[in-house]
Design an enzyme around this catalytic site. Structure first.
Site, short mmCIF file in Angstrom:
data_model
loop_
_atom_site.label_atom_id
_atom_site.label_comp_id
_atom_site.label_asym_id
_atom_site.label_seq_id
_atom_site.Cartn_x
_atom_site.Cartn_y
_atom_site.Cartn_z
CG ASN A 130 14.94 76.81 44.14
OD1 ASN A 130 15.04 75.68 43.64
ND2 ASN A 130 15.44 77.09 45.33
CD GLU A 188 13.11 74.52 46.03
OE1 GLU A 188 13.59 74.82 47.15
OE2 GLU A 188 12.19 75.19 45.50
CG ASP A 237 12.62 83.67 52.89
OD1 ASP A 237 12.32 82.56 52.42
OD2 ASP A 237 13.59 83.87 53.64
#
Length: 510
Positions: free
Chosen positions: A222, A225, A296
């Protein structure tokens, strides 16, 4: 007569349609999810007073719900989308672990490689809310993962990976997939592993660098990150996209991946590949609410689509649509095949009339947003179209695609066209995340529509020059800009239709 969904080769499918989720589910790819499983709790109640000990609200709990979270939520999404799912991980011999195992098994997920250890604490995240607002989150997790549990999981890796079409690693830093588990996975999945039938490998990790030795097919960091990978702060909006794209080589090198998909929450995603191919998706975010787990869902749908053989860019568009479904649902949610089909079906009647479109454009322009307009037949959607529309979207904030009517296509292309009628063409184009609005025009050129909408940018494919376009004078009348975008050789609809009618195969890639 159009092909039935069952007969369509998924590897050539570029467009999203309401039949596609069912077709992917019918493939039923076998997918292993290995990593940090957890149990999410959602407790809600009312607040009518403060406690005596401190100026803190007292929440009178009225409902409790527990659902699989983390890697377990990814597995639940895969199962809901039709995959044959196995989970590998570690839970404690506690109530949360028993609850989590039971919910996964009830969803038809294979839990034989979900190890239970008496010294392990099952990770839980309990959110306490009132009036739709999360007030507090309580996290409980093991400080260290028992060595015996790690050894047992590592020993089962080879058996867990065997005969899988894809392996999805969910590493959120709890230590469950640290060494020796990571070393075991590298031995089975890495480039030096024995055997030539390696499954698709997708890594969704807070820090994907330790997984570089596995040579993942995809990593999905993301924004936060990605910033850590680059050791820099990223800007916002389109500048953030450009900053990420400029670091494509560094991200690919750091992660060891064949492709990097950077997820940018409300700004969608951007695909980075060694050959320079870029693809954007655009999110359709909901108002802020108690939603969790869209990431997810995204990585689950992406993995399913790739494992079933869908092209990478189409897989990204599908995954973005699945994420868009769950952000409109409260709590930790999953996207099912039926929900995704309904979401895509909703685009079937999305072509706006001129009056409706003009009203929408006025709203966006009042918000300071730049309008981009392009037009064409878009009869048989192919990679040239999707790349071109992605480029057009990046010229402004709102992308409007004007489709030639069926009669107009026949006048331009001949009596055998269009292959797909206007409603089908509109539904397919509208389902692309880069497209905001679709309309239909029947005039010889788009000039009347341009004069009505006055887009800041009018975009056309690179097989034109501004001087060749009949619409250019209308754009220049009000100070707009004509943008000529890249043209992809051998990717015209006419060429595709000719190959189909001549019985020729696909154009080989270099």
């Amino acid at each position: 007569m159009s092909e039935s969904p069952e007969s369509i080769d998924l590897s050539t499918q570029r467009a999203l349609s309401d039949w596609l989720p069912g077709r992917l589910a019918a493939e039923q790819p076998s997918i292993l999810v290995i990593g940090d499983v957890m149990l999410d709790g959602w407790w809600s109640g009312s607040i009518e007073r403060l406690c005596r000990e401190a100026p803190a609200p007292v929440v009178d709990i009225q409902s409790r719900e527990s659902v699989p979270g983390g890697a377990a939520n990814t597995a639940m999404n895969l199962a809901a989308l039709g995959a044959k799912v196995s989970v590998a991980g570690i839970v404690g011999s506690d109530d949360a672990g028993e609850d989590l195992r039971g919910q996964l098994a009830a969803a038809g997920i294979d839990v034989q490689h979900l190890h239970t250890h008496p010294d392990m604490v099952t990770t839980t995240k309990i959110r306490i809310s009132s009036g739709g607002q999360v007030m507090l989150r309580l996290d409980d997790a093991a400080r260290t993962v028992p060595a015996g549990a790690l050894a047992a999981l590592a020993a089962s890796v080879r058996a867990a990976v065997e005969r899988q079409d894809a392996v999805l690693v969910c590493d959120y830093g709890t230590g469950v997939v640290a060494d020796p588990v990571r070393t075991a996975l590298a031995g089975v999945l890495g480039p030096d592993a024995a055997g030539g039938n390696r499954p698709l490998v997708v890594v969704d990790a807070h820090d994907p660098r330790p997984w570089a030795a596995v040579r993942p097919d995809l990593v999905t960091p993301n924004a936060q990150e990605t910033a850590r990978l680059l050791d820099r702060k990223l800007p916002e909006g389109q500048e953030r996209v450009e900053a990420v794209a400029a670091e494509s080589a560094a991200l690919l090198q750091e992660t060891g991946a064949r492709a990097v998909v950077v997820t940018l929450d409300r700004d969608g995603t951007v695909l980075l590949m060694p050959d320079g191919v870029r693809h954007r998706t655009w999110a359709r975010p909901a108002a802020e609410k108690q939603a969790s787990g869209a990431g997810d869902t995204f990585v689950a749908a992406l993995t399913l689509a790739r494992a079933a053989g869908l092209p990478l860019t189409a897989s990204l568009d599908l995954a973005q649509s699945a994420a868009d479904v769950v952000v409109h649902q409260p709590g930790t949610s999953v996207c099912s095949t039926a929900q995704l089909s309904r979401y895509l079906e909703a685009f079937a009647d999305t072509a706006l009339t001129g009056d409706e479109l003009e009203r929408q454009i006025e709203v966006h322009r009042a918000q300071g947003q730049r309008i981009v307009l392009t037009n064409g037949c878009f009869d048989v959607l192919h990679s040239g179209h999707t790349r071109y529309l992605n480029q057009a979207k990046q010229l402004g904030d709102i992308l409007v695609v004007a489709l030639n009517s069926d009669d107009s296509v026949r006048r331009l292309k001949g009596p055998g066209r269009p292959i797909n009628n206007m409603a089908d063409r509109a539904a397919v184009v509208a389902a692309l995340s880069c497209v905001d609005y679709v309309t239909v025009f029947d005039t010889p050129t788009a000039t009347p529509l341009i004069r009505r909408l006055r887009p800041e940018v009018y975009a056309k494919g690179g097989d034109y020059t501004p001087e060749m376009l009949a619409e250019t004078p209308a754009v220049e009348e009000y100070g707009g800009r004509v943008a000529i975008l890249d043209y992809v050789a051998e990717r015209s609809t006419t060429a595709v239709v000719k190959r189909i009618r001549d019985g020729e195969g696909a154009v080989p890639t270099n």
